[in-house]
Design an enzyme around this catalytic site. Structure first.
Site, mmCIF file in Angstrom:
data_model
loop_
_atom_site.group_PDB
_atom_site.id
_atom_site.type_symbol
_atom_site.label_atom_id
_atom_site.label_comp_id
_atom_site.label_asym_id
_atom_site.label_seq_id
_atom_site.Cartn_x
_atom_site.Cartn_y
_atom_site.Cartn_z
ATOM 1 N N TYR A 44 -1.787 -0.844 10.506
ATOM 2 C CA TYR A 44 -1.880 -0.799 8.914
ATOM 3 C C TYR A 44 -0.634 -0.582 8.124
ATOM 4 O O TYR A 44 -0.029 -1.337 7.517
ATOM 5 C CB TYR A 44 -3.126 -0.377 8.448
ATOM 6 C CG TYR A 44 -3.356 -0.570 7.052
ATOM 7 C CD1 TYR A 44 -3.732 -1.685 6.734
ATOM 8 C CD2 TYR A 44 -2.981 0.450 6.013
ATOM 9 C CE1 TYR A 44 -3.936 -2.175 5.149
ATOM 10 C CE2 TYR A 44 -3.261 0.210 4.816
ATOM 11 C CZ TYR A 44 -3.713 -1.175 4.240
ATOM 12 O OH TYR A 44 -3.753 -1.442 2.804
ATOM 13 N N SER A 75 0.813 -1.030 0.114
ATOM 14 C CA SER A 75 -0.025 0.021 -0.048
ATOM 15 C C SER A 75 0.890 1.317 -0.017
ATOM 16 O O SER A 75 1.870 1.190 0.470
ATOM 17 C CB SER A 75 -0.927 -0.016 1.334
ATOM 18 O OG SER A 75 -1.280 1.302 1.472
#
Length: 266
Positions: free
Chosen positions: A154, A141
């Protein structure tokens, strides 16, 4: 890609990015093994793809957030010599300040985004090396390099995916095995909902949202061209080169064996 006649394993294949990877790879002639928790969705997609493209599509229901779920897929990856590609797409985001997050939400991200990806990569790698061919795609990501007040866990997991894959690429440099790390920005998937990430797609800047077909098509074109690190939404590729060069300079600057002058007494 040299593995077009081989079987591709795709995790998180029941929807979103994984389902589009399945569609695109089937169209390229790959047989598929689709992995996700939702068997009904997998079987529907498998039927559609085998009918449309004449490829063999197998489905495996597994919760990769659990040890038993990962163990079953590890065995397949280690034993099936038809496998020539692994797309580690399964992942989860639970976006919230750490102090307000549950231990379950925090550890579910670590289990799926880090532990499962690592174990599955390790399971498939010996066979790829023995055959001196194979492709691993790890989905990270853009938050691998940017931490937000709600992304401590995350961002940490995706930073791991980036660092892990970069080290793996160096390890595989003299072999016929390739690894790509993909760093999407916000993508129009089920992940961006109140019930999963905690941040619904509707509250995000819609100009920053990429469609899943655009994302996967860009990723596959980059893979075809031998790109190791793919930022699908970044127009200026020099930005990544500059980032890597700065990182290398910073690391080199650590190799002095003594405290920096600002930390030494008068």
């Amino acid at each position: 890609m040299s593995d077009s006649s081989k079987t591709a394993v795709i995790t998180g294949a029941s929807s979103g990015i994984g389902a589009v990877y399945a569609q695109r790879l089937a169209a390229r002639g790959h047989d598929l093994i689709l992995v996700a928790r939702r068997l009904d969705r997998l079987e529907k997609l498998a039927h559609e793809l085998s009918s449309a493209h004449g490829v063999r599509v197998e489905t495996l229901a597994a919760d990769l957030g659990t040890d038993s779920g990962v163990s079953g897929i590890e065995k397949v990856l280690a034993s099936d010599k038809r496998i020539g590609m692994l797309v580690n797409n399964a992942g989860v985001a639970r976006l919230a300040p750490l102090a307000g997050a549950t231990a379950e939400d925090a550890m579910s991200q670590v289990s799926l985004n880090i532990a499962a990806l690592t174990r599955l990569t390790r399971a498939v790698l010996p066979g790829f090396l023995a055959r001196n061919q194979g492709t691993i795609v790890n989905v990270a990501s853009v938050l691998a390099i940017q931490s937000l007040p709600i992304s401590a866990v995350y961002s940490g997991t995706k930073a791991y995916v980036l660092a892990f894959t970069r080290a793996l690429q160096a390890e595989l440099a003299s072999t016929g095995v390739k690894a790509q790390v993909l760093l999407p920005g916000v993508t129009a998937t089920d992940l961006w909902s109140e019930g999963i990430s905690g941040v619904p797609l509707s509250v995000l800047n819609q100009d920053s949202v990429m469609s899943t077909p655009d994302l996967v098509d860009a990723a596959l074109r980059a893979l075809d061209e031998g790109e190791a690190v793919t930022w699908p939404s970044v127009e200026d590729a020099q930005l990544w080169t500059d980032f890597e060069q700065a990182r290398a300079r910073l690391f080199a600057a650590t190799q002095t064996g003594r405290p920096a002058s600002r930390y030494r007494a008068g």
